[in-house]
Design an enzyme around this catalytic site. Structure first.
Site: not given
Length: 496
Positions: A43, A294-296
């Site tokens: 986002p 957690q995105y990555d």
């Protein structure tokens, strides 16, 4: 030695272009070639974040209108456990009540997804059918943004005009990245996007002006690119590229150490063919706190800066990529390439070096293979083909080991000379604080890269100091034949 041994390139990531530069005897620097676009969720935070106090202020009118639209469409209700709000990052999703770990916080029906299916069902679906997925969705976003009566208007109104991704930095701001791999990656990405725009403008936009309510500019295309780069979800069942309104407001937490099962695609019910995007909270949350994911875990700080416009303080996010290449001018090119491919590599191999971690598997054997030559070339003969990688796991000869140490250390020294500041100067800037967000990213990136380069240099400096103590192939072979003792003494055989 081959004409090309090593280059340093941008960390593994990301996604949008290919670039390669021929190397001379010693390393130069290139951007690491990357596969076709693969978008990951993030986002976008707004540039006006500092105007709002964390998790307390009501969202601005456009967000309230968006929320009301979702209620009217039955996507959310008064019983929904979350609501949109203003947070430190910009817009975010806030818990209305206590939320348990793994509890579902959002479920968005497929009819509210923006993906290739949405493009195909639109008036531009036919002309976009042969385009790259991200390009078709980008055109769709731009067209809907330009249309006053778009069904997506309330969603598009909450999207930012830009992020702190390095793609949107000015020339002066990019100057702060001088010497970094991120700079070459960013410039390559910008060139790639521009080329894609020129191509789609010629093939789609201009021949079909009647389908677009207003002229589309390169700036429009970069906006759409940035939105997709930072907000699209990936790794969803049957979905390679999808925007999920509302879900894309959820921000990232560096403290979360798992990304498993935060979101999934599931059926809407036993007797329904509809699909839902379902998102769960990975941790327990108190009412009034922000829902975070957690995105990555695998992205480096350079990738985070490029994709999302932020970096983490976590040292393991700092990475640098060594690119090794078997030169076509190498006398043993064919044999070396065959050996590399047999062992899972190719003519070019990329190795991400992470701060504080050991060297990646395969790096040293591949280095030894590329540098193999002279009196060591006998190992390339077919008789050794099935065993040579095992030999390359260990030092081959002093000259081979010395060569890889010398070349890698030269590459590190050359790379460090490209930065305008020292490690100490950047550490001081970070300690003093009060940096502009983009300058803080730039300082953090170049500081992290230099620390990784320093780590690589120290590893090979230590290896270089141990050259006289290492056991090489010939010594190991003589021991195997019983001609040399464990202490290196020659064994004489006497006849009776």
């Amino acid at each position: 030695m081959a004409a090309t041994l090593i280059t340093l390139s941008s960390p593994s990531p990301s996604t949008f272009f290919s670039s390669s530069t021929a190397l001379k005897y010693f390393p130069s620097f290139t951007a690491k070639p990357t596969p076709p676009i693969h978008l990951t969720k993030r986002p976008v935070s707004l540039s006006a974040t500092s105007l709002y106090s964390p998790e307390t202020d009501d969202p601005p009118p456009e967000v309230q209108t968006f929320w009301q639209w979702l209620q009217d469409q039955g996507v959310v209700s008064a019983k929904s456990p979350v609501r949109p709000g203003m947070v430190r990052e910009g817009f975010g999703v806030i818990a209305k009540r206590d939320i348990a770990r793994n509890e579902v916080v959002l479920e968005i029906p497929k009819r509210f997804w923006i993906n290739q299916d949405a493009v195909a069902a639109s008036e531009i679906g036919t002309v976009c059918s042969e385009l790259k997925p991200w390009v078709s969705v980008a055109l769709f976003l731009i067209r809907e943004k330009l249309r006053e009566g778009s069904k997506w208007r309330v969603y598009l109104d909450i999207l930012p005009e830009f992020t702190d991704s390095t793609v949107f930095w000015s020339e002066e701001e990019l100057g702060q990245l001088q010497g970094t791999q991120l700079l070459s990656t960013t410039l390559g990405v910008k060139e790639y996007v521009q080329n894609e725009f020129l191509k789609v403008e010629e093939e789609i936009i201009l021949p079909n002006k009647q389908l677009f309510p207003a002229p589309i500019t390169l700036d429009d295309f970069f906006w759409a690119f940035g939105i997709l780069r930072s907000r699209a979800f990936s790794r969803l069942r049957g979905q390679n590229l999808v925007l999920i309104p509302l879900a894309d407001l959820i921000n990232h937490s560096p403290s979360l150490t798992t990304e498993d099962y935060a979101w999934e695609i599931k059926g809407a019910g036993l007797f329904s063919r509809d699909l839902l995007f379902s998102l769960r909270s990975p941790v327990s949350i108190k009412a009034g706190e922000q829902v975070l994911i957690q995105y990555d875990l695998n992205k480096s700080n350079a990738e985070l800066a490029l994709d999302y416009g932020f970096i983490e303080a976590n040292s393991e996010r700092n990475a640098y990529t060594l690119t090794l290449e078997i030169s076509e001018s190498d006398l043993f090119f064919g044999d070396k390439l065959d050996i590399a491919e047999t062992n899972g590599f190719g003519e070019t191999a990329y190795f991400d070096i992470v701060l504080g971690r050991s060297l990646p598997p395969g790096l040293i054997p591949y280095l030894r293979l590329v540098a193999l030559g002279g009196t060591d070339a006998f190992l390339l003969e077919s008789i050794f083909r099935n065993t040579i990688w095992g030999h390359l796991d260990l030092p081959v000869s002093r000259s081979n080991e010395e060569l890889i140490c010398r070349v890698v250390r030269y590459a590190c020294k050359s790379a460090r000379s490209g930065y305008q500041t020292t490690i100490e100067e950047d550490e001081k800037l970070m300690e003093e604080g009060n940096l502009d967000p983009r300058l803080q990213i730039a300082v953090g990136i170049r500081l992290g890269e230099k620390k990784v380069l320093q780590q690589i240099d120290e590893i090979f400096k230590e290896r270089e100091s141990e050259l006289d103590e290492l056991e090489y192939y010939q010594e190991r072979r003589l021991k195997d034949l019983g001609l040399v003792g464990e202490q290196g003494e020659i064994i004489f055989w006497e006849s009776n």
